[in-house]
Design a protein around this motif. Structure first.
Motif, PDB file in Angstrom:
ATOM      1  N   LYS A 155       0.794  -1.063  -0.129  1.00  0.00           N
ATOM      2  CA  LYS A 155       0.160   0.052  -0.009  1.00  0.00           C
ATOM      3  C   LYS A 155       1.028   1.328  -0.073  1.00  0.00           C
ATOM      4  CE  LYS A 155      -3.719  -2.214   2.666  1.00  0.00           C
ATOM      5  NZ  LYS A 155      -4.449  -2.219   3.868  1.00  0.00           N
ATOM      6  N   GLU A 156       0.289   2.307  -0.576  1.00  0.00           N
ATOM      7  CA  GLU A 156       1.346   3.476  -0.817  1.00  0.00           C
ATOM      8  C   GLU A 156       1.444   4.347   0.763  1.00  0.00           C
ATOM      9  OE1 GLU A 156       1.596   7.605  -3.476  1.00  0.00           O
ATOM     10  OE2 GLU A 156       0.404   5.767  -4.175  1.00  0.00           O
ATOM     11  N   GLU A 157       0.456   4.074   1.344  1.00  0.00           N
ATOM     12  CA  GLU A 157       0.465   4.458   2.932  1.00  0.00           C
ATOM     13  C   GLU A 157       1.438   3.859   3.519  1.00  0.00           C
ATOM     14  OE1 GLU A 157      -3.448   2.512   2.715  1.00  0.00           O
ATOM     15  OE2 GLU A 157      -2.442   3.549   1.215  1.00  0.00           O
ATOM     16  N   ASP A 158       1.708   2.524   3.336  1.00  0.00           N
ATOM     17  CA  ASP A 158       2.843   1.952   4.025  1.00  0.00           C
ATOM     18  C   ASP A 158       4.146   2.356   3.618  1.00  0.00           C
ATOM     19  OD1 ASP A 158       1.033   0.334   5.550  1.00  0.00           O
ATOM     20  OD2 ASP A 158       1.014  -1.399   4.206  1.00  0.00           O
ATOM     21  N   LEU A 159       4.370   2.770   2.269  1.00  0.00           N
ATOM     22  CA  LEU A 159       5.665   3.370   1.890  1.00  0.00           C
ATOM     23  C   LEU A 159       5.923   4.630   2.470  1.00  0.00           C
ATOM     24  CD1 LEU A 159       5.448   2.272  -1.918  1.00  0.00           C
ATOM     25  CD2 LEU A 159       6.713   0.950  -0.364  1.00  0.00           C
ATOM     26  N   HIS A 160       4.916   5.341   2.697  1.00  0.00           N
ATOM     27  CA  HIS A 160       5.086   6.842   3.144  1.00  0.00           C
ATOM     28  C   HIS A 160       5.196   6.585   4.657  1.00  0.00           C
ATOM     29  CE1 HIS A 160       4.367   9.762  -0.163  1.00  0.00           C
ATOM     30  NE2 HIS A 160       3.739   8.763  -0.614  1.00  0.00           N
ATOM     31  N   TRP A 161       4.503   5.700   5.331  1.00  0.00           N
ATOM     32  CA  TRP A 161       4.845   5.705   6.964  1.00  0.00           C
ATOM     33  C   TRP A 161       6.276   5.201   6.958  1.00  0.00           C
ATOM     34  CZ3 TRP A 161       2.922   8.078  10.697  1.00  0.00           C
ATOM     35  CH2 TRP A 161       1.778   8.405  10.612  1.00  0.00           C
ATOM     36  N   CYS A 162       6.967   4.350   6.479  1.00  0.00           N
ATOM     37  CA  CYS A 162       8.152   3.760   6.401  1.00  0.00           C
ATOM     38  C   CYS A 162       9.148   4.942   5.959  1.00  0.00           C
ATOM     39  CB  CYS A 162       8.324   2.662   5.413  1.00  0.00           C
ATOM     40  SG  CYS A 162       7.573   0.970   6.091  1.00  0.00           S
ATOM     41  N   TYR A 163       8.943   5.403   5.146  1.00  0.00           N
ATOM     42  CA  TYR A 163       9.784   6.710   4.658  1.00  0.00           C
ATOM     43  C   TYR A 163       9.861   7.892   5.822  1.00  0.00           C
ATOM     44  CZ  TYR A 163      11.785  10.538   1.901  1.00  0.00           C
ATOM     45  OH  TYR A 163      12.693  11.690   1.299  1.00  0.00           O
ATOM     46  N   HIS A 164       8.765   7.918   6.337  1.00  0.00           N
ATOM     47  CA  HIS A 164       8.574   8.881   7.636  1.00  0.00           C
ATOM     48  C   HIS A 164       9.464   8.349   9.003  1.00  0.00           C
ATOM     49  CE1 HIS A 164       6.627  11.768  10.099  1.00  0.00           C
ATOM     50  NE2 HIS A 164       6.194  10.889  11.109  1.00  0.00           N
ATOM     51  N   TYR A 165       9.250   7.121   9.115  1.00  0.00           N
ATOM     52  CA  TYR A 165      10.153   6.513  10.266  1.00  0.00           C
ATOM     53  C   TYR A 165      11.627   6.646  10.105  1.00  0.00           C
ATOM     54  CZ  TYR A 165       5.627   4.206  11.167  1.00  0.00           C
ATOM     55  OH  TYR A 165       4.339   3.872  11.516  1.00  0.00           O
TER      56      TYR A 165
END
Length: 214
Positions: A155-165
């Motif tokens: 999911k794109e939101e998972d990629l963004h959250w990981c990028y955020h971390y």
């Protein structure tokens, strides 16, 4: 005063301001402190850059474009070097962690000051919107696109959250607060960017895979 002398004084003002802003933040620094550290009159510092806010912008922007563009070039070059083979997750993370390599390999001590300043800006709701948006955020889409190739089902939101971390871990490391020095009893040093860089790549890669390979 010659143009050369003017240029040298301007750089000295920015170097001193960079160190002070990195240590004390925007509100903890005065133009008098900057001019005193640079050994120039306050009037001269104001003449070159204007108000303290203008100096702050000048300090941040001085290295931002070089860092942002180089980071993007490293990401693209690793893609080209793959020669038809998929770009690896570790290569993408290496490009993102470029600030650590800049700081550890450059002979310019100002880079470590700039990295601490970058961490301050990254974690500020005010400065992050003003300065990160104009300098670094525009490159994030390219990293997300590269990550989508690695994790096509994520999911794109998972990629963004990981990028955020990842951004948070990078900011804390760049800040060089000295906390890890105290907690580890001196076994680790917040200024040891080389060791941090080596450990962050496998740590972050494992996190991405744990979240995005579901």
């Amino acid at each position: 005063m010659s143009k050369k002398d003017n240029g040298l004084k301007s750089e000295r003002i920015l170097d001193v301001a960079e160190e002070l802003f990195a240590m004390h933040g925007f509100d903890g620094v005065t133009m008098r402190q900057i001019s005193s550290g640079a050994n120039v009159d306050v009037a001269l510092a104001s003449y070159h850059f204007g108000k303290k806010l203008d100096v702050f912008y000048a300090v941040f922007n001085r290295r931002a474009e070089l860092l942002g563009n180089t980071r993007r070039e490293v990401l693209r070059s690793s893609l080209q070097a793959a020669s038809g083979e998929p770009q690896t997750l570790e290569q993408i993370i290496e490009a993102f962690l470029l600030p650590l390599k800049f700081a550890q390999e450059s002979g310019d001590p100002g880079w470590k000051n700039y990295m601490a300043l970058l961490a301050y800006v990254m974690t500020s709701p005010v400065w992050s919107k003003t300065l990160m948006e104009n300098n670094f955020d525009k490159h994030v889409a390219e990293f997300i696109k590269a990550l989508k190739v690695i994790f096509p089902k994520s999911k794109e939101e998972d990629l963004h959250w990981c990028y955020h971390y990842v951004s948070g871990a990078l900011a804390l490391t760049l800040a060089q607060t000295g906390r890890i020095d105290r907690l580890s009893g001196g076994k680790c040093h917040s200024s040891d960017f080389e060791t941090a860089y080596q450990r962050m790549i496998p740590f972050m890669a494992a996190g991405f895979r744990a979240v995005c390979e579901k």
